[in-house]
Scaffold this active site. Structure first.
Site, PDB file in Angstrom:
ATOM      1  N   CYS A   1      46.725  38.416  46.465  1.00 21.56           N
ATOM      2  CA  CYS A   1      46.135  38.656  47.777  1.00 21.56           C
ATOM      3  C   CYS A   1      45.379  39.977  47.702  1.00 21.56           C
ATOM      4  CB  CYS A   1      47.166  38.619  48.899  1.00 21.56           C
ATOM      5  SG  CYS A   1      48.391  39.936  48.871  1.00 21.56           S
TER       6      CYS A   1
ATOM      7  N   CYS B   1      44.964  34.611  50.073  1.00 21.93           N
ATOM      8  CA  CYS B   1      44.057  35.360  50.939  1.00 21.93           C
ATOM      9  C   CYS B   1      42.640  34.863  50.671  1.00 21.93           C
ATOM     10  CB  CYS B   1      44.213  36.848  50.624  1.00 21.93           C
ATOM     11  SG  CYS B   1      42.865  37.895  51.123  1.00 21.93           S
TER      12      CYS B   1
ATOM     13  N   CYS C   1      38.833  37.036  42.646  1.00 22.92           N
ATOM     14  CA  CYS C   1      39.930  36.987  41.672  1.00 22.92           C
ATOM     15  C   CYS C   1      39.360  36.879  40.254  1.00 22.92           C
ATOM     16  CB  CYS C   1      40.839  35.799  41.963  1.00 22.92           C
ATOM     17  SG  CYS C   1      42.422  35.860  41.082  1.00 22.92           S
TER      18      CYS C   1
END
Length: 261
Positions: free
Chosen positions: A122, A196, A203
């Protein structure tokens, strides 16, 4: 006079349509936006949106505004509602079929050569991802390698996350500290699960082709109504994450055919 034929249960009526079944199958793996579902099922957006609305009206699918782009929404298959609907469908056919199957946990008796590895990501690594890490580790009793990290880690774990895990689940993460996703680059993961909408966009690539899964869960720290037992938003968030984790467990448990002699 012949009585009228009974109608098929609602789940059968919803799931029997080929496109709706495809949408359910896609959403069983991850939360997606409409445009992603359009690409995955190969159908026009207006048709996909129409059938998503039917699935939402039937209580199987929910939608949440994206925290990354409020013009977008993420669709989520409620697996618990689906399990309950399947149980009711079985009961309608025969009373003996009206039960929900137990969800297995990874166990040492059915372990692959190495433990499956899961990363939860997240933004701040202060609430959602450490909650998920703690709950999966707790439910698998060390048979799954679990980690969490954030794209912009906070200085500490949110105190309400610590409190809710301790009081609701008997788990203590008070000594844990948030860390950056970059600190885990080079490690092998079978699953990389973003919790999230923002971190999903940034990411990093962990290589080895892990299965990428998205759980669109609002940040409980963004809610503003504190309560006597931790923050109510944290209680709800932990409960939702725990439900999702229970349905992740069978995917982490090898089938008998996958277990090497």
């Amino acid at each position: 006079m012949r009585p009228s034929d009974p109608a098929a249960p609602a789940f059968v009526q919803l799931a029997s349509h080929p496109l709706r079944w495809k949408l359910l199958a896609e959403l069983a793996a991850s939360d997606y936006r409409v445009r992603e579902l359009v690409e995955r099922v190969g159908q026009p957006q207006n048709l996909v949106s129409y059938h998503l609305r039917l699935l939402r009206d039937g209580g199987l699918v929910t939608a949440r505004r994206s925290s990354f782009d409020a013009r977008d929404s993420y669709y989520h298959l409620d697996l618990q509602q689906s399990a309950d609907a399947l149980a009711r469908t079985g009961s309608a056919l025969h009373p003996a079929l009206g039960f929900a199957p137990a969800l297995p946990s990874p166990s040492s008796s059915a372990s692959p050569a190495r433990r499956p590895a899961v990363l939860f990501a997240c933004t701040g690594n202060s609430a959602r991802s450490p909650i998920a890490e703690a709950l999966l580790r707790h439910r698998t009793d060390g048979h799954v390698e679990v980690a969490s990290a954030g794209s912009h880690p906070k200085p500490r774990i949110h105190p309400d996350a610590v409190q809710v895990l301790r009081e609701q689940h008997g788990i203590d993460i008070s000594g844990q500290r948030p860390r950056h996703l970059d600190a885990l680059l080079g490690r092998r993961f079978d699953y990389v699960i973003s919790l999230c909408d923002k971190v999903r966009e940034v990411c990093p690539d962990f290589g080895d082709q892990p299965r990428l899964v998205h759980w669109s869960i609002p940040d409980p720290a963004a809610a503003t109504s504190p309560g006597p037992v931790g923050h109510p938003a944290f209680v709800r968030t932990a409960a939702e994450i725990d439900t999702r984790i229970r349905y992740l467990l069978p995917l982490l448990t090898p089938t008998p055919q996958e277990v090497q002699p």
